[in-house]
Design an enzyme around this catalytic site. Structure first.
Site, PDB file in Angstrom:
ATOM      1  N   GLY A   9       0.634  -1.215   0.080  1.00  0.00           N
ATOM      2  CA  GLY A   9       0.076  -0.130  -0.007  1.00  0.00           C
ATOM      3  C   GLY A   9       0.955   1.221  -0.028  1.00  0.00           C
ATOM      4  N   ARG A  12      -0.259   5.713  -1.728  1.00  0.00           N
ATOM      5  CA  ARG A  12      -0.675   6.890  -1.227  1.00  0.00           C
ATOM      6  C   ARG A  12      -0.582   6.947   0.112  1.00  0.00           C
ATOM      7  NH1 ARG A  12      -6.411   6.217  -1.353  1.00  0.00           N
ATOM      8  NH2 ARG A  12      -6.405   3.624  -2.179  1.00  0.00           N
ATOM      9  N   ASP A  60      -2.782  -7.727  -5.014  1.00  0.00           N
ATOM     10  CA  ASP A  60      -3.808  -7.537  -4.076  1.00  0.00           C
ATOM     11  C   ASP A  60      -3.335  -8.593  -2.709  1.00  0.00           C
ATOM     12  OD1 ASP A  60      -5.872  -7.703  -2.506  1.00  0.00           O
ATOM     13  OD2 ASP A  60      -7.420  -8.609  -3.864  1.00  0.00           O
ATOM     14  N   VAL A  61      -2.950  -7.875  -1.790  1.00  0.00           N
ATOM     15  CA  VAL A  61      -2.365  -8.320  -0.595  1.00  0.00           C
ATOM     16  C   VAL A  61      -3.628  -9.353   0.225  1.00  0.00           C
ATOM     17  CG1 VAL A  61      -0.894  -6.484   0.135  1.00  0.00           C
ATOM     18  CG2 VAL A  61      -3.044  -6.613   1.053  1.00  0.00           C
ATOM     19  N   TYR A 154     -12.329  -3.835  11.464  1.00  0.00           N
ATOM     20  CA  TYR A 154     -11.322  -3.375  11.484  1.00  0.00           C
ATOM     21  C   TYR A 154     -10.578  -3.289  12.832  1.00  0.00           C
ATOM     22  CZ  TYR A 154      -8.080   0.499  10.391  1.00  0.00           C
ATOM     23  OH  TYR A 154      -7.044   1.357  10.155  1.00  0.00           O
ATOM     24  N   ILE A 187      -5.188  10.083  10.882  1.00  0.00           N
ATOM     25  CA  ILE A 187      -3.994  10.803  10.116  1.00  0.00           C
ATOM     26  C   ILE A 187      -4.518  11.265   8.699  1.00  0.00           C
ATOM     27  CG2 ILE A 187      -1.914  10.395   8.745  1.00  0.00           C
ATOM     28  CD1 ILE A 187      -1.578   9.851  11.968  1.00  0.00           C
TER      29      ILE A 187
HETATM   30  P1  NAP Z   1      -5.147   5.071   2.214  1.00  0.00           P
HETATM   31  O1  NAP Z   1      -4.761   6.499   1.959  1.00  0.00           O
HETATM   32  O2  NAP Z   1      -6.643   4.749   2.011  1.00  0.00           O
HETATM   33  O3  NAP Z   1      -4.268   4.202   1.322  1.00  0.00           O
HETATM   34  C1  NAP Z   1      -4.389   2.617   1.191  1.00  0.00           C
HETATM   35  C2  NAP Z   1      -3.078   2.033   0.648  1.00  0.00           C
HETATM   36  O4  NAP Z   1      -3.533   0.667   0.675  1.00  0.00           O
HETATM   37  C3  NAP Z   1      -2.978   2.398  -0.758  1.00  0.00           C
HETATM   38  O5  NAP Z   1      -1.839   2.275  -1.426  1.00  0.00           O
HETATM   39  C4  NAP Z   1      -3.941   1.127  -1.503  1.00  0.00           C
HETATM   40  O6  NAP Z   1      -3.542   0.786  -2.545  1.00  0.00           O
HETATM   41  C5  NAP Z   1      -3.445   0.042  -0.647  1.00  0.00           C
HETATM   42  N1  NAP Z   1      -4.408  -1.045  -0.582  1.00  0.00           N
HETATM   43  C6  NAP Z   1      -5.828  -1.296  -0.220  1.00  0.00           C
HETATM   44  N2  NAP Z   1      -6.075  -2.141  -0.534  1.00  0.00           N
HETATM   45  C7  NAP Z   1      -5.207  -3.052  -1.031  1.00  0.00           C
HETATM   46  C8  NAP Z   1      -5.080  -4.576  -1.289  1.00  0.00           C
HETATM   47  N3  NAP Z   1      -5.951  -5.188  -1.366  1.00  0.00           N
HETATM   48  N4  NAP Z   1      -3.726  -4.700  -1.826  1.00  0.00           N
HETATM   49  C9  NAP Z   1      -2.548  -4.000  -2.033  1.00  0.00           C
HETATM   50  N5  NAP Z   1      -2.757  -2.665  -1.587  1.00  0.00           N
HETATM   51  C10 NAP Z   1      -4.158  -2.263  -0.934  1.00  0.00           C
HETATM   52  O7  NAP Z   1      -4.794   4.593   3.598  1.00  0.00           O
HETATM   53  P2  NAP Z   1      -3.937   5.152   4.795  1.00  0.00           P
HETATM   54  O8  NAP Z   1      -4.671   6.248   5.709  1.00  0.00           O
HETATM   55  O9  NAP Z   1      -2.564   5.837   3.944  1.00  0.00           O
HETATM   56  O10 NAP Z   1      -3.595   3.847   5.709  1.00  0.00           O
HETATM   57  C11 NAP Z   1      -2.301   3.245   5.640  1.00  0.00           C
HETATM   58  C12 NAP Z   1      -2.449   2.226   6.827  1.00  0.00           C
HETATM   59  O11 NAP Z   1      -2.555   2.924   7.890  1.00  0.00           O
HETATM   60  C13 NAP Z   1      -3.875   1.084   6.784  1.00  0.00           C
HETATM   61  O12 NAP Z   1      -3.420  -0.154   7.260  1.00  0.00           O
HETATM   62  C14 NAP Z   1      -4.752   1.829   7.809  1.00  0.00           C
HETATM   63  O13 NAP Z   1      -5.421   0.790   8.188  1.00  0.00           O
HETATM   64  C15 NAP Z   1      -3.709   2.570   8.717  1.00  0.00           C
HETATM   65  N6  NAP Z   1      -4.257   3.484   9.449  1.00  0.00           N
HETATM   66  C16 NAP Z   1      -4.526   4.711   8.880  1.00  0.00           C
HETATM   67  C17 NAP Z   1      -5.144   5.652   9.872  1.00  0.00           C
HETATM   68  C18 NAP Z   1      -5.664   6.910   9.318  1.00  0.00           C
HETATM   69  O14 NAP Z   1      -6.274   7.567   9.968  1.00  0.00           O
HETATM   70  N7  NAP Z   1      -5.240   7.267   8.032  1.00  0.00           N
HETATM   71  C19 NAP Z   1      -5.220   5.434  11.138  1.00  0.00           C
HETATM   72  C20 NAP Z   1      -4.792   4.024  11.706  1.00  0.00           C
HETATM   73  C21 NAP Z   1      -4.545   3.278  10.715  1.00  0.00           C
HETATM   74  P3  NAP Z   1      -4.144   1.720  -4.225  1.00  0.00           P
HETATM   75  O15 NAP Z   1      -3.662   3.107  -4.100  1.00  0.00           O
HETATM   76  O16 NAP Z   1      -3.815   0.873  -5.305  1.00  0.00           O
HETATM   77  O17 NAP Z   1      -5.958   1.681  -3.716  1.00  0.00           O
END
Ligand code: NAP
Length: 243
Positions: A9, A12, A60-61, A154, A187
């Protein structure tokens, strides 16, 4: 021979910031993404500007066969290179009250956030043990630490990943491989885009959402030599929300 860091991932949000952080530390980047090729290429260019290589690897993970054939194939073709760092960052959320949650929402969140850890980590761990060095960093969530209503899927997935982090850390510590987790609060990324940032910030002691870089810095530290003796930890990055 190049030293690689795999970020799932990485196209982005938090994943992109982690790619840039580890590129700054001199690692060649193996950037996994799912479907957003445009964003993946954008991140690739940002990494390349740091003077290291960046390979895109689309899989796809959540799909075991895809992980096995695509990542397994890459590892076969890169026997001369060393994959030293794995950041299990890819994740999705599908919020709903348990009572109304369809099977697909449970399954997709569990497979993307938790099953992926098993299939991806299993593929790369063997070489880390042989090399007697490795860093596995799992991006979990405040939701997995404390539980959040509307997120049973989640919270369960991230809490499961925390358990796996602590267990695997003890299995591999004597081989020079550390396994840690980073637990972000809110975040600013696409994942939190539709949330009411102003209202929610009121309950965060720091009074703001975090930036992806706030998470990436701690991942960079955990990946560094300075974190040699830290393993099985969950580090909260949440502006004081939980503590
Ligand atoms: P995001 O902006 O929605 O980005 C998600 C990333 O995961 C993208 O690169 C997406 O790829 C990839 N992805 C989703 N499903 C996938 C799959 N099946 N196979 C491979 N790649 C996949 O999310 P984020 O906020 O950066 O989150 C990153 C991590 O932090 C996640 O584990 C999330 O649960 C965790 N997190 C985030 C927050 C927050 O507030 N943002 C808080 C706590 C934890 P594509 O671009 O190709 O779709």
């Amino acid at each position: 021979m190049a030293k690689f860091a795999l970020i799932t991932g990485g196209s982005r949000g938090i994943g992109r910031a982690i790619c840039l952080e580890l590129a700054s530390a001199g690692y060649s980047i193996l950037l996994n993404y799912h479907s957003n090729e445009e964003q993946a290429r954008l991140t690739q260019n940002m990494v390349l500007e740091k003077g290291v290589t960046c390979e895109l690897l689309r899989f796809d993970v959540a799909n075991k066969e895809d992980v096995q054939s695509t990542l397994g194939g890459w590892l076969e073709e890169h026997k001369e290179d060393i994959l030293e760092i794995l950041v299990n960052n890819a994740g999705v959320r599908k919020d709903n009250l348990l009572l109304f949650m369809p099977d697909e929402e449970w399954d997709q969140v569990l497979s993307t956030n938790l099953d992926s850890f098993f299939s991806v980590t299993k593929l790369v761990l063997g070489n880390m043990l042989i090399n007697k060095f490795g860093r596995i960093i799992n991006v979990v969530s405040l939701s997995g630490v404390k539980g959040m209503p509307g997120q049973t899927n989640y919270s369960a997935a991230k809490a499961g990943l925390i358990g796996a982090t602590k267990a695997l850390a003890q299995e591999v510590a004597r081989k020079g491989v550390t396994v840690n987790a980073v637990a972000p609060g809110f975040i600013k990324t696409d994942m939190t885009e539709e949330l009411d940032e102003k209202a929610l910030s009121g309950m965060i002691p720091a009074r703001r959402f975090g930036e992806p870089e706030d998470v990436a810095h701690i991942v960079g530290f955990l990946a560094s030599a300075g974190a040699n003796y830290i393993t099985g930890e969950v580090i909260n990055v949440n502006g004081g929300l939980y503590t």
